[in-house]
Write a protein that holds these residues in place. Structure first.
Motif: not given
Length: 955
Positions: A388-401
């Motif tokens: 990732r670009n420096t200064g950004t954060t990494v986000i992990i989301e989780d859903i279920a279907v």
């Protein structure tokens, strides 16, 4: 700390030592971070050590209406383990476990790490049901409080389903043990009104058929959004209802001080296959077919996910050529025996063979290959974080279907990503449960970026709820992140019921307020964590906290994650110039908290998803500070043999005084001198080594005649510590070099030494202080001599100290065949010796360097061949001695080994592979630690008969 908390703090001091009440600006900032993308800086951090303390804290908070938040490991992804009020963390007193009913059940305190619980159960071929990806770091308290699941857990084996009983502390400080009839009876008397209210709510819910049906329908999938309303329809006894409501409540209804799980089988036979499909829809069809089959896990990886790891070493070339719509499934099946496993592999293969695959389906039971497959899957999240670009954060989301709608949901999610410009987003997940994770990078430094994130989350939420009636949080917990969307997913009636439960169990809303339920529709856009550039060495850090259990300073000062948090803030303040006074304070406090108490051992890199060695940052900081000492360092390097001689003399003088004064008087004298000097005088300990005898000028110690030249040669490279430090006072051991020489001779080797050995050094003592130029000068000097004496790599080199081996592996010419002592002994020596194991138990210490070299299993094998009982303490990693930190910062060594003595008190002796580590280990254990060579030499009565020539070791 603001004045409003002063009265609370003053009362806490009456029953909790001030050393465990943290309120300084540096450490409160450090504790303001969990694995989510939020930051809240607590006014006070309390390190609680017992159930009684937590009861007292909660009662005081209830009286003074002070909000409190509980934290276990802080690996939470949704912002549920942070607060701007009082944060309560777990000290050492929460690591208890009891195995019950032949491991059919296990009772655990909340500070036990999930993977450790499984190690306790492994001899019984059992495990706990939850298996989150963070299991090597996440603690039981967090696993239960978030109802964490994982790759193989599904909906059948999570904490809710496998709960047997628990001890809990409620918002008024009352304690209930649901596994104790007397406790239940007392609680029914003291809290009858609360139980009656729960019973009434449950009856009303069951009588409301549409609502009851809605609740049952919602839990057909993985679901951690909101409270566990299924407890109201699954159970009639309000005690059962209450304990199941605690699961997944994220510390908002009470504190789980102990939990008893019903365990599940851990089948020893496993097989995995990585199956590729040209079309995502085909992969999802395969998932539906596999649902009823005997599979333990089915993990989906979309094309973006495959692209993220296709360049990694060991990945086959064809992955780069896969079509745009391709996908992969990682499938695992497990069985109690090999025949059953083979049958299951045939059955699973036949099931999906009806569908077209890119490559033939090939299952393997090879542990190394299976581990590589799962490393690919587990590496997807960090693969995004690392680039990732420096200064950004990494986000992990989780859903279920629902599984039949899996392919459509993936397509829909990709369209949303394209709409909002998240082109790097990838999708993977536990496909067997319809549970998808999506990972993307995000900047929060402009209003436009925050708005983009907000629109993304709105669209995802409306999609998953409106089209699929799915779960917005399948396993990561609601936290602050999904709190604004709980009502959207559940509906007005169920949401109102959740508020009733919250106000019933926490009427003053002091337990983790704002988490799970929150009236602020923008709470998920508040208190966003900055991720400024700090140093290229650590800028890829995603602040997940996986590093923390390995860090020797974690109970003393800061962890690697916290060091990076503080260094990022220092870097931000330097650039912004907004608060010079705060910057000065942080820099001043960081000197001790972040630098002086960092062992720089690098163990953090072994568990970091992106491989960050925070020790590199520490050494870089030391380099900047110590550059003015470069001339002195160079002088020492050029006169290394003389420095070694002086060191021997100093050790022998200290030993003479020790013999004259005795341990108690010597300790008082040296401690007084250290105190008067402002800690400039190094710490003396009763485990201090004597001075080793100087090496004789001939190739062999003591001027022995040259050995039989027909025997294979090995170059013995003794470290500086081995050359200078002899055994501790009172030991009946000979110096390590003599014992090693004798052992290698027994194994049939002719031992030779580098010329001018006393002047040689790998450079580690200089590198650890950031004196990189001097360190490299010494390693180059040693490299030149090793090339000469090994005849350009024709003769192997035996290095007797693991930290030195680790550095040399990174620095010397690859043609030189360098072996750490552990590897050489394991591969080439043990098999040549007739070993008679000793009957008494021994302790084994795995140094951080040996761990990083991958030698831990080899060291255990050697020890097991020499002793009938080998004890490796559960919670001891790096010893914190760190070369000379045990002398200059002895509290680091003491903190790292604070639980050692209790763990190995019954052992007759301890063994390791680093002389300096052994000083601290001996001091804090009460038994003498020595090199593993001593154990082998003791057990080797004589060498095995040689029927053929001894082969020269080669890689």
């Amino acid at each position: 700390m603001i004045p409003a908390y002063q009265a609370f703090y003053d009362q806490l001091r009456t029953f909790i030592p001030e050393s465990r009440l943290i309120h300084d600006p540096l450490r409160t900032l450090a504790y303001g971070t969990d694995a989510s993308f939020y930051r809240l800086i607590p006014q006070l951090v309390v390190r609680a050590e017992s159930e009684e303390e937590v009861v007292g804290i909660v009662q005081l908070a209830d009286q003074q209406k002070v909000p409190i938040t509980f934290r276990a490991a802080g690996t939470s992804l949704s912002g549920q383990a942070i607060t701007d009020s009082v944060l309560i963390t777990l000290g050492d007193g929460w690591a208890g476990h009891h195995i019950l009913d032949n491991a059919e059940r296990i009772r655990l305190q909340p500070g036990v790490i999930g993977a450790q619980a499984n190690r306790y159960l492994a001899p019984f071929q059992r495990k706990i049901g939850p298996d989150p990806a963070s299991i090597n770091t996440a603690k039981i308290g967090g696993i239960a409080a978030n109802n964490a699941s994982g790759m193989c857990c599904g909906t059948a084996h999570n904490s809710y389903q496998t709960l047997d009983s628990m001890r809990m502390i409620l918002a008024d400080g009352s304690l209930l043990d649901t596994g104790d009839d007397a406790s239940i009876e007392a609680f029914r008397k003291s809290h009858g009104g609360l139980l009656d209210a729960l019973d009434a709510l449950a009856r009303l819910t069951r009588a409301n058929q549409p609502l009851a049906d809605r609740i049952a329908h919602k839990y057909r999938l993985k679901n951690t959004t909101g409270y566990a309303l299924n407890a109201l329809i699954d159970y009639e006894d309000p005690i059962d209802i209450l304990q199941h409501l605690m699961i997944g409540s994220e510390g908002t209804l009470g504190f789980i001080s102990e939990i008893t799980y019903r365990t599940v089988p851990e089948h020893p036979h496993k097989a995995s296959a990585l199956v590729f499909f040209d079309r995502l829809h085909t992969a999802c069809e395969a998932v539906a077919l596999l649902k009823p089959e005997p599979v333990a896990a089915v993990e989906l990886i979309d094309r973006a996910g495959l692209r993220a790891i296709e360049q990694k070493p060991g990945m086959p070339d064809f992955i780069r050529e896969l079509p745009k719509d391709s996908a992969a499934l990682l499938i695992e099946t497990r069985a109690a025996d090999a025949d059953t496993l083979a049958h299951q592999v045939e059955r699973v293969t036949a099931t999906i063979a009806v569908l077209p695959t890119t490559r033939p389906i090939e299952f393997t039971s090879d542990p190394a290959i299976c581990a590589r497959y799962w490393a690919i899957r587990k590496g997807l999240f960090p693969a995004v974080g690392a680039v990732r670009n420096t200064g950004t954060t990494v986000i992990i989301e989780d859903i279920a279907v629902p599984v039949p709608q899996l392919a459509a949901a993936v397509d829909d999610l990709h369209r949303i990503f394209e709409r909002w410009g998240y082109h790097e987003a990838l999708i993977f997940g536990h496909a067997l449960e319809g549970n998808l994770h999506f990972v993307f990078t995000q900047s929060f430094d402009t209003p436009e970026e925050i708005e983009r994130y907000s629109k993304l989350m709105d669209d995802v939420s409306n999609l998953i709820v409106g089209r699929y009636d799915g779960s917005l949080k399948a396993e990561h917990g609601t936290g602050r992140n999904m709190a604004p969307y709980v009502e959207l997913e559940w509906g007005e009636e169920a949401y109102a019921l959740m508020w009733e439960l919250k106000l019933l169990l926490d009427p003053q809303q002091i337990l983790n307020p704002g988490v799970i339920l929150n009236r602020d529709e923008n709470i998920h856009l508040s208190n966003l964590k900055p991720m400024p550039a700090a140093d290229p060495l650590v800028d890829t850090c995603i602040e997940c906290g996986f590093c923390e259990p390995t860090c020797p300073s974690r109970a003393l000062t800061l962890t690697p994650r916290q060091r990076i948090v503080i260094w990022r803030e220092i870097a931000r303040l330097e650039r912004s110039c907004e608060d010079p006074e705060r910057l000065h304070r942080l820099r001043k406090d960081y000197r001790y908290q972040g630098d002086e108490t960092c062992a720089a051992c690098g163990l953090c890199s072994t568990t970091c998803p992106v491989g960050i060695n925070t020790g590199d940052l520490t050494r870089s900081i030391r380099h900047d500070r110590n550059s003015r000492h470069q001339g002195t360092a160079n002088w020492i390097a050029r006169h290394y043999a003389g420095v070694g001689s002086v060191s021997r003399i100093a050790l022998n003088l200290a030993d003479g005084m020790h013999g004259l004064l005795g341990s108690n008087a010597m300790t008082k004298l040296t401690s007084g001198a250290r105190k008067l000097s402002g800690n400039r005088v190094q710490q003396w300990t009763p485990a201090m080594p004597t001075g080793a005898p100087a090496l004789k000028p001939l190739d062999l110690p003591h001027g022995e005649p040259s050995a039989d030249s027909t025997r294979p040669k090995v170059v013995y490279l003794p470290s500086c510590a081995s050359r200078v430090m002899g055994p501790q006072r009172g030991s009946d051991s000979s110096p390590l070099i003599e014992v090693t020489h004798s052992l290698l001779n027994k194994a049939g080797y002719q031992v030779i030494y580098p010329e001018n050995i006393e002047a040689l050094c790998c450079g580690m003592p200089f590198q650890s202080k950031g004196l990189f130029d001097t360190a490299d000068m010494k390693s180059l000097e040693l490299n030149k001599e090793l090339l000469r004496i090994t005849e350009q790599g024709q003769i192997p080199v035996y290095s007797d100290t693991s930290p030195c081996t680790l550095r040399l592996k990174e620095k010397i010419d690859p043609v030189i065949e360098l072996y750490d002592s552990i590897e050489f002994l394991d591969r080439f020596v043990v098999e040549k010796l007739n070993l008679i194991p000793i009957s008494e138990p021994i302790a084994l210490h795995l140094t951080c360097s040996a761990t990083r070299l991958g030698q831990s299993d080899a060291l255990k094998r050697i020890a097991s061949s020499c002793a009938t009982e080998v004890v490796v303490p559960d919670d001891i990693g790096c010893c914190g001695f760190a070369g000379d930190k045990g002398f200059s910062t002895p509290e680091l060594n003491a903190s790292a080994l604070r639980t050692l003595k209790d763990s190995i008190g019954h052992c007759s002796g301890g063994f390791s592979s680093s002389r300096t580590c052994e000083i601290g280990l001996s001091l804090h254990s009460g038994i003498e630690y020595r090199s593993i060579v001593y154990l082998l030499e003791r057990c080797a009565s004589h060498p095995k008969p040689v029927t053929a020539g001894i082969d020269q070791p080669h890689s």
